[in-house]
Design an enzyme around this catalytic site. Structure first.
Site, PDB file in Angstrom:
ATOM      1  CG  ASP A 251     117.038 -29.070  71.628  1.00 21.82           C
ATOM      2  OD1 ASP A 251     115.946 -29.669  71.727  1.00 21.82           O
ATOM      3  OD2 ASP A 251     118.132 -29.657  71.520  1.00 21.82           O
TER       4      ASP A 251
ATOM      5  CB  THR B 174     106.463 -23.362  62.204  1.00 23.46           C
ATOM      6  OG1 THR B 174     106.773 -24.578  62.899  1.00 23.46           O
ATOM      7  CG2 THR B 174     107.600 -22.375  62.354  1.00 23.46           C
TER       8      THR B 174
ATOM      9  CB  SER C 246      95.899 -35.841  71.494  1.00 24.90           C
ATOM     10  OG  SER C 246      95.226 -36.593  70.520  1.00 24.90           O
TER      11      SER C 246
ATOM     12  CE1 TYR D 130     100.400 -36.631  68.539  1.00 25.47           C
ATOM     13  CE2 TYR D 130      98.274 -37.672  68.935  1.00 25.47           C
ATOM     14  CZ  TYR D 130      99.042 -36.530  68.802  1.00 25.47           C
ATOM     15  OH  TYR D 130      98.457 -35.297  68.961  1.00 25.47           O
TER      16      TYR D 130
ATOM     17  CD  GLU E 227      94.235 -40.509  67.734  1.00 31.31           C
ATOM     18  OE1 GLU E 227      94.510 -41.696  67.929  1.00 31.31           O
ATOM     19  OE2 GLU E 227      93.424 -40.125  66.874  1.00 31.31           O
TER      20      GLU E 227
ATOM     21  NE  ARG F  66      94.913 -31.512  60.806  1.00 26.32           N
ATOM     22  CZ  ARG F  66      95.318 -32.152  61.893  1.00 26.32           C
ATOM     23  NH1 ARG F  66      96.488 -31.875  62.438  1.00 26.32           N
ATOM     24  NH2 ARG F  66      94.546 -33.046  62.461  1.00 26.32           N
TER      25      ARG F  66
ATOM     26  CD  GLN G 195      95.285 -27.065  62.024  1.00 26.40           C
ATOM     27  OE1 GLN G 195      94.801 -27.363  60.948  1.00 26.40           O
ATOM     28  NE2 GLN G 195      94.980 -27.715  63.141  1.00 26.40           N
TER      29      GLN G 195
HETATM   30  P1  NAP Z   1     101.530 -29.380  63.432  1.00 25.54           P
HETATM   31  O1  NAP Z   1     100.889 -28.495  62.419  1.00 25.54           O
HETATM   32  O2  NAP Z   1     102.067 -30.696  62.985  1.00 25.54           O
HETATM   33  O3  NAP Z   1     102.712 -28.536  64.099  1.00 25.54           O
HETATM   34  C1  NAP Z   1     103.638 -29.162  64.951  1.00 25.54           C
HETATM   35  C2  NAP Z   1     104.644 -28.144  65.436  1.00 25.54           C
HETATM   36  O4  NAP Z   1     105.579 -28.835  66.280  1.00 25.54           O
HETATM   37  C3  NAP Z   1     105.457 -27.477  64.319  1.00 25.54           C
HETATM   38  O5  NAP Z   1     105.713 -26.141  64.661  1.00 25.54           O
HETATM   39  C4  NAP Z   1     106.761 -28.267  64.322  1.00 25.54           C
HETATM   40  O6  NAP Z   1     107.899 -27.510  63.928  1.00 25.54           O
HETATM   41  C5  NAP Z   1     106.896 -28.587  65.810  1.00 25.54           C
HETATM   42  N1  NAP Z   1     107.725 -29.765  66.029  1.00 25.54           N
HETATM   43  C6  NAP Z   1     107.498 -31.025  65.595  1.00 25.54           C
HETATM   44  N2  NAP Z   1     108.495 -31.829  65.996  1.00 25.54           N
HETATM   45  C7  NAP Z   1     109.368 -31.044  66.681  1.00 25.54           C
HETATM   46  C8  NAP Z   1     110.631 -31.285  67.308  1.00 25.54           C
HETATM   47  N3  NAP Z   1     111.161 -32.500  67.320  1.00 25.54           N
HETATM   48  N4  NAP Z   1     111.256 -30.229  67.880  1.00 25.54           N
HETATM   49  C9  NAP Z   1     110.691 -29.009  67.887  1.00 25.54           C
HETATM   50  N5  NAP Z   1     109.519 -28.712  67.292  1.00 25.54           N
HETATM   51  C10 NAP Z   1     108.875 -29.732  66.705  1.00 25.54           C
HETATM   52  O7  NAP Z   1     100.556 -29.693  64.643  1.00 25.54           O
HETATM   53  P2  NAP Z   1      99.225 -28.919  65.092  1.00 25.54           P
HETATM   54  O8  NAP Z   1      98.080 -29.503  64.337  1.00 25.54           O
HETATM   55  O9  NAP Z   1      99.458 -27.466  65.054  1.00 25.54           O
HETATM   56  O10 NAP Z   1      99.067 -29.420  66.591  1.00 25.54           O
HETATM   57  C11 NAP Z   1      99.664 -28.704  67.679  1.00 25.54           C
HETATM   58  C12 NAP Z   1      99.787 -29.625  68.882  1.00 25.54           C
HETATM   59  O11 NAP Z   1      98.484 -30.082  69.241  1.00 25.54           O
HETATM   60  C13 NAP Z   1     100.634 -30.873  68.626  1.00 25.54           C
HETATM   61  O12 NAP Z   1     101.343 -31.177  69.805  1.00 25.54           O
HETATM   62  C14 NAP Z   1      99.591 -31.948  68.342  1.00 25.54           C
HETATM   63  O13 NAP Z   1     100.079 -33.225  68.666  1.00 25.54           O
HETATM   64  C15 NAP Z   1      98.454 -31.505  69.244  1.00 25.54           C
HETATM   65  N6  NAP Z   1      97.114 -31.901  68.789  1.00 25.54           N
HETATM   66  C16 NAP Z   1      96.695 -31.566  67.531  1.00 25.54           C
HETATM   67  C17 NAP Z   1      95.423 -31.950  67.125  1.00 25.54           C
HETATM   68  C18 NAP Z   1      94.918 -31.584  65.729  1.00 25.54           C
HETATM   69  O14 NAP Z   1      93.882 -32.121  65.310  1.00 25.54           O
HETATM   70  N7  NAP Z   1      95.555 -30.655  65.025  1.00 25.54           N
HETATM   71  C19 NAP Z   1      94.585 -32.654  67.991  1.00 25.54           C
HETATM   72  C20 NAP Z   1      95.041 -32.949  69.286  1.00 25.54           C
HETATM   73  C21 NAP Z   1      96.296 -32.557  69.667  1.00 25.54           C
HETATM   74  P3  NAP Z   1     108.525 -27.540  62.440  1.00 25.54           P
HETATM   75  O15 NAP Z   1     107.802 -26.498  61.650  1.00 25.54           O
HETATM   76  O16 NAP Z   1     109.958 -27.185  62.685  1.00 25.54           O
HETATM   77  O17 NAP Z   1     108.335 -28.924  61.906  1.00 25.54           O
END
Ligand code: NAP
Length: 321
Positions: free
Chosen positions: A59, A11, A126, A150, A128, A185, A13
């Site tokens: 889960d 769900t 990441s 994180y 980070e 985002r 980004q």
């Molecule tokens: P995002 O938009 O925040 O999406 C996070 C996803 O994880 C959502 O589908 C959310 O589900 C799910 N989630 C969060 N907490 C959860 C939990 N406790 N149990 C089950 N599902 C959970 O993040 P994104 O930008 O797409 O990033 C995807 C991944 O890449 C993440 O792991 C992030 O840390 C990593 N990342 C992102 C970036 C960036 O710049 N975007 C950079 C480096 C790494 P819900 O819809 O139910 O909340």
């Protein structure tokens, strides 16, 4: 035979853009969601993929829940994108962030190992994780020195992935992604917040942009291009880790200036709020994407000003005030 991909965090980004890419490449996409209740379909609808994904409740902290999914689908690829993804949020919820972001990947890898599946696993690592760095740009061999809960959770997940690859010969890839943005985002992230709030200031529904420390630099890119790198990384004969970035950093202050000037907003609408500063902060970070460009044949040519133009225009089209 049709390839099957499981995507956790579908769900979000990246999950949504990746699902679109895989559907276009004739995959059957299984989207793992934490609950059917209150499920947010907005990103799927926005990308026109709402009825093209099979959704399953799973889960990731529950081992048997993952085992059931793996037995049911025997996926060719498993992209682990679910996670508490906010650095700022991780200071507020350190235990939840570290527990979920590490336990989930451990459960996935252990399940694949016990079931003796050939599933290729992608772990969302990441930039980070690098945190306090002595030499820029960072690359795949730069030591990790995480500076937030994180980052610690992601460093742990990264090493778990490597450990299963080296110990059990599992196909696990760490995609070490730098910040990447899109219209999808979440609104609490810096660039989305800057553009949204600026549009609100322009139409009079907001007065001021409150920000934390903006005298820091980050390497930003465009999410749809970055999910392509995720997919490419699982198409290689030998699993490895790849740094995915634009290769240059930009001051957050300059991003605000660009957006304000683009929309004709006076610079006195900016308020730097010291209460929003984080306990620890990376001052500058950018990466070297040579390995991804050479080994994955990943192409990335956008400057961050190109990306900002796309983001501002898309936000204007969809802005409801
Ligand atoms: P995002 O938009 O925040 O999406 C996070 C996803 O994880 C959502 O589908 C959310 O589900 C799910 N989630 C969060 N907490 C959860 C939990 N406790 N149990 C089950 N599902 C959970 O993040 P994104 O930008 O797409 O990033 C995807 C991944 O890449 C993440 O792991 C992030 O840390 C990593 N990342 C992102 C970036 C960036 O710049 N975007 C950079 C480096 C790494 P819900 O819809 O139910 O909340």
């Amino acid at each position: 035979m049709m390839k099957i991909a499981c995507i956790s965090g579908i769900t979000g980004q990246d999950g949504s853009y990746l699902a679109k890419l895989l559907i276009e490449n004739n995959y059957k996409v299984i989207g793992l969601v934490r609950s059917y209740n209150n499920l947010n379909y907005e990103n799927f609808k926005y990308l026109g993929i709402n009825n093209k994904i099979t959704l399953e409740e799973c889960d990731l902290l529950d081992f048997s829940s993952i085992i059931n999914i793996l037995i049911k689908y025997s996926p060719t690829e498993f992209y682990n994108l679910a996670g508490q993804s906010s650095v700022g949020g991780s200071f507020e919820q350190p235990i939840g962030t570290i527990n979920f972001n590490t336990q989930s990947i451990l459960n996935i890898l252990e399940s694949v190992r016990l079931l003796k599946l050939d599933t290729r696993i992608y772990q969302a690592s990441s930039s980070e994780m690098f945190g306090e760095v002595k030499v820029l740009p960072v690359n795949e061999t730069t030591p990790l020195h995480p500076l937030s809960p994180y980052a610690i959770s992601k460093a742990s997940g990264y090493w778990i992935g490597i450990n299963y690859r080296e110990s059990y010969n599992l196909y696990c890839v760490n995609g070490i992604l730098f910040n990447h943005e899109s219209y999808l985002r979440r609104p609490n992230f810096f660039i989305k917040k800057v553009i949204r709030t600026s549009l609100e200031i322009k139409n009079g529904s907001n007065k001021i942009l409150h920000v934390g420390n903006i005298d820091i630099k980050r390497d930003f890119g465009y999410a749809p291009d970055y999910v392509m790198a995720m997919w490419l990384s699982l198409q290689q004969d030998i699993p490895d880790d790849y740094l995915i970035c634009s290769g240059e950093s930009i001051y957050l202050r300059d991003i605000i200036k660009y957006v304000f000037d683009y929309l004709g907003i006076s610079h006195d609408k900016l308020f730097v709020d010291k209460t929003l500063f984080r306990p620890t902060e990376i001052k500058d970070m950018y990466g070297d994407n040579t390995k991804a460009r050479v080994s994955l044949k990943w192409e990335y040519t956008k400057s961050f000003y190109n990306v900002l133009d796309i983001l501002i225009e898309e936000e204007i089209i969809n802005f409801k005030g």
